[in-house]
Design a protein around this motif. Structure first.
Motif, PDB file in Angstrom:
ATOM      1  N   PHE A 388       1.025  -1.260   0.085  1.00 57.48           N
ATOM      2  CA  PHE A 388      -0.058   0.035   0.010  1.00 57.48           C
ATOM      3  C   PHE A 388       0.991   1.198   0.042  1.00 57.48           C
ATOM      4  N   THR A 389       0.665   2.276  -0.900  1.00 58.20           N
ATOM      5  CA  THR A 389       1.416   3.456  -0.898  1.00 58.20           C
ATOM      6  C   THR A 389       0.210   4.759  -0.849  1.00 58.20           C
ATOM      7  N   LEU A 390       0.620   5.291   0.255  1.00 55.25           N
ATOM      8  CA  LEU A 390       0.036   6.865   0.710  1.00 55.25           C
ATOM      9  C   LEU A 390       0.758   7.991   0.185  1.00 55.25           C
ATOM     10  N   THR A 391       0.147   8.677  -0.671  1.00 56.50           N
ATOM     11  CA  THR A 391       0.873   9.719  -1.340  1.00 56.50           C
ATOM     12  C   THR A 391       0.241  11.192  -0.837  1.00 56.50           C
ATOM     13  N   PHE A 392       0.963  12.151  -0.350  1.00 55.17           N
ATOM     14  CA  PHE A 392       0.382  13.579  -0.109  1.00 55.17           C
ATOM     15  C   PHE A 392       1.352  14.572  -0.751  1.00 55.17           C
ATOM     16  N   PRO A 393       0.707  15.594  -0.946  1.00 60.98           N
ATOM     17  CA  PRO A 393       1.563  17.046  -1.349  1.00 60.98           C
ATOM     18  C   PRO A 393       2.570  17.192  -0.170  1.00 60.98           C
ATOM     19  N   THR A 394       3.682  17.500  -0.311  1.00 56.95           N
ATOM     20  CA  THR A 394       4.721  17.792   0.565  1.00 56.95           C
ATOM     21  C   THR A 394       4.319  19.024   1.453  1.00 56.95           C
ATOM     22  N   ASN A 395       3.561  20.059   0.840  1.00 58.69           N
ATOM     23  CA  ASN A 395       3.103  21.301   1.551  1.00 58.69           C
ATOM     24  C   ASN A 395       4.405  21.994   1.952  1.00 58.69           C
ATOM     25  N   ASP A 396       4.432  22.391   3.078  1.00 57.50           N
ATOM     26  CA  ASP A 396       5.486  23.232   3.958  1.00 57.50           C
ATOM     27  C   ASP A 396       6.376  22.176   4.451  1.00 57.50           C
ATOM     28  N   HIS A 397       7.550  21.927   4.207  1.00 59.22           N
ATOM     29  CA  HIS A 397       8.681  21.030   4.730  1.00 59.22           C
ATOM     30  C   HIS A 397       9.891  21.750   4.506  1.00 59.22           C
ATOM     31  N   GLU A 398      10.803  21.055   5.487  1.00 55.16           N
ATOM     32  CA  GLU A 398      12.086  21.488   5.573  1.00 55.16           C
ATOM     33  C   GLU A 398      13.127  20.338   5.013  1.00 55.16           C
TER      34      GLU A 398
END
Length: 398
Positions: A388-398
């Motif tokens: 299973f693969t969950l994919t999300f937009p990175t949004n604000d990350h460092e």
């Protein structure tokens, strides 16, 4: 002499009929067009009263009209155009327009009648009236049909509105029932769990393995029922729109590592959970609670549907555009025919057998992922495991 010949030629070749009568109404002349209209020869009408070309009641009243005009000077036809009905030799009738002129000539009074056949015009007018009547009838039918359709539509809308109101009311009742029932069940379940723990403790002095075995079954049953109630509560909150993602910045790899440790209590036999983070970035901006629930559902399923010697792999990765969470096992897999239904509520694959579950976990998982702007995908083969693969937009990350 020449003018007379010219006038006669004009009269003989005129398209409209021309008839002259004397003061008594006797026909003195008739041109070929008039003969053709009435189907008479000249010799058959000349010398006869003009009334032979009229149907009743004009035939019997014509001489009276003429006498009245000569006596009073009040004209009803002479000097005016008028539509009349003519009668042919065979008795058939036809419409025509008559214009009568009074001519004084050599001390005599002559009346000249100009006759224009209106048969074609009347026939066209009749067809037009019939067509107009047909159109009017069709319009009335269409209007009536449209009115009935509108009434049916209004009735359907009213029924649909009533049905939706009832469905909404039932939905609210169902939500309240689920919420109340779930909360009410928690208290007796907690008591059962506590009592089972106390029995297990007191039974240690009795040195009876059977007691411990059955107490373990009680605890497992309580945990299963509690999990089902939690799933129902989660589904109820999703359906009622009460789940709103709260985005915060957190360390994904630290959260995943901590979760892998917490899930150790759910391992069977020699199962292991292996965690690895990829990428230099660790911080993301998502709803940490919802993401953790998604990961718990997938890890719990991987453990549940894998053997006691299996490894469960948990991978997290962050790059510039997306972050991914992968849970991989080598368990029983998902039949290909069942895969299209996998995220439907209460659906369970046909090869799950007696393994406990209510078919809600993956449905809740997909909706959680969607609320955070993400997606879930999977690959699976029978007895070869599932990824299973969950994919999300990175949004604000460092």
């Amino acid at each position: 002499m020449e003018n007379t010949v010219l006038l006669k030629a004009i009269i003989e070749n005129a398209i409209d009929g021309l008839i002259t009568i004397d003061e008594r109404g006797v026909i003195e002349s008739i041109n070929p067009s008039a003969c053709k209209l009435f189907h008479y020869r000249q010799d058959e009408v000349i010398g006869h009263n003009i009334s032979i070309l009229m149907p009743q009641p004009d035939r019997s009243q014509h001489d009276g009209y003429l006498h009245h005009y000569q006596k009073t000077g009040n004209a009803s036809i002479i000097g005016f155009g008028r539509e009349l009905i003519g009668m042919k030799k065979d008795g058939s009738q036809f419409p025509f327009r008559l214009g009568v002129s009074e001519v004084k000539y050599s001390g005599r009074t002559i009346y000249a009648g100009f006759i224009h056949d209106l048969s074609r015009e009347k026939e066209a007018e009749s067809r037009l009236q019939e067509y107009a009547a047909l159109l009017e009838h069709q319009v009335e039918e269409r209007t009536h049909s449209l009115s009935q359709s509108l009434q049916t539509l209004q009735k359907t809308q009213d029924e649909l509105r009533l049905s939706l109101d009832k469905e909404k009311e039932l939905g609210q009742l169902k939500s309240r029932f689920v919420s109340i029932a779930s909360h009410e069940f928690r208290t007796p379940l907690s008591m059962v769990q506590l009592s089972a723990s106390l029995i297990d403790r007191y039974a240690e002095t009795l040195n009876s393995p059977n007691i411990g075995k059955h107490v373990g079954k009680i605890k497992d049953a309580v945990l299963n029922i509690t999990a089902i109630l939690n799933d129902f509560l989660s589904l109820e909150k999703l359906n009622s729109g009460k789940v709103n993602p709260q985005l915060t910045r957190f360390n994904l790899s630290a959260m995943a590592a901590e979760l892998a440790g917490e899930m150790q209590v759910a391992l069977k036999g020699n199962q292991k959970i292996i965690f690895k983070h990829r990428g230099e970035s660790h911080m993301i901006r998502l709803d940490q609670g919802l993401l953790k629930n998604c990961m718990v559902i997938l890890i719990d399923n991987a453990l549940k549907y894998s053997g006691e010697e299996s490894n469960i792999w948990l991978y997290t990765k962050i790059n510039k555009s997306v972050c991914t969470v992968r849970i991989c096992d080598n368990g029983i897999g998902i039949p290909e025919t069942d895969q299209k239904h996998l995220f439907e509520p209460f659906f369970r694959a046909h090869n799950t057998g007696t393994i406990s579950g209510n078919g809600l976990g993956l449905s809740i998982l997909s909706r959680y992922a969607s609320l955070m702007g993400g997606s879930v995908s999977f690959k699976s083969r029978i007895n070869r495991g599932t990824l299973f693969t969950l994919t999300f937009p990175t949004n604000d990350h460092e």
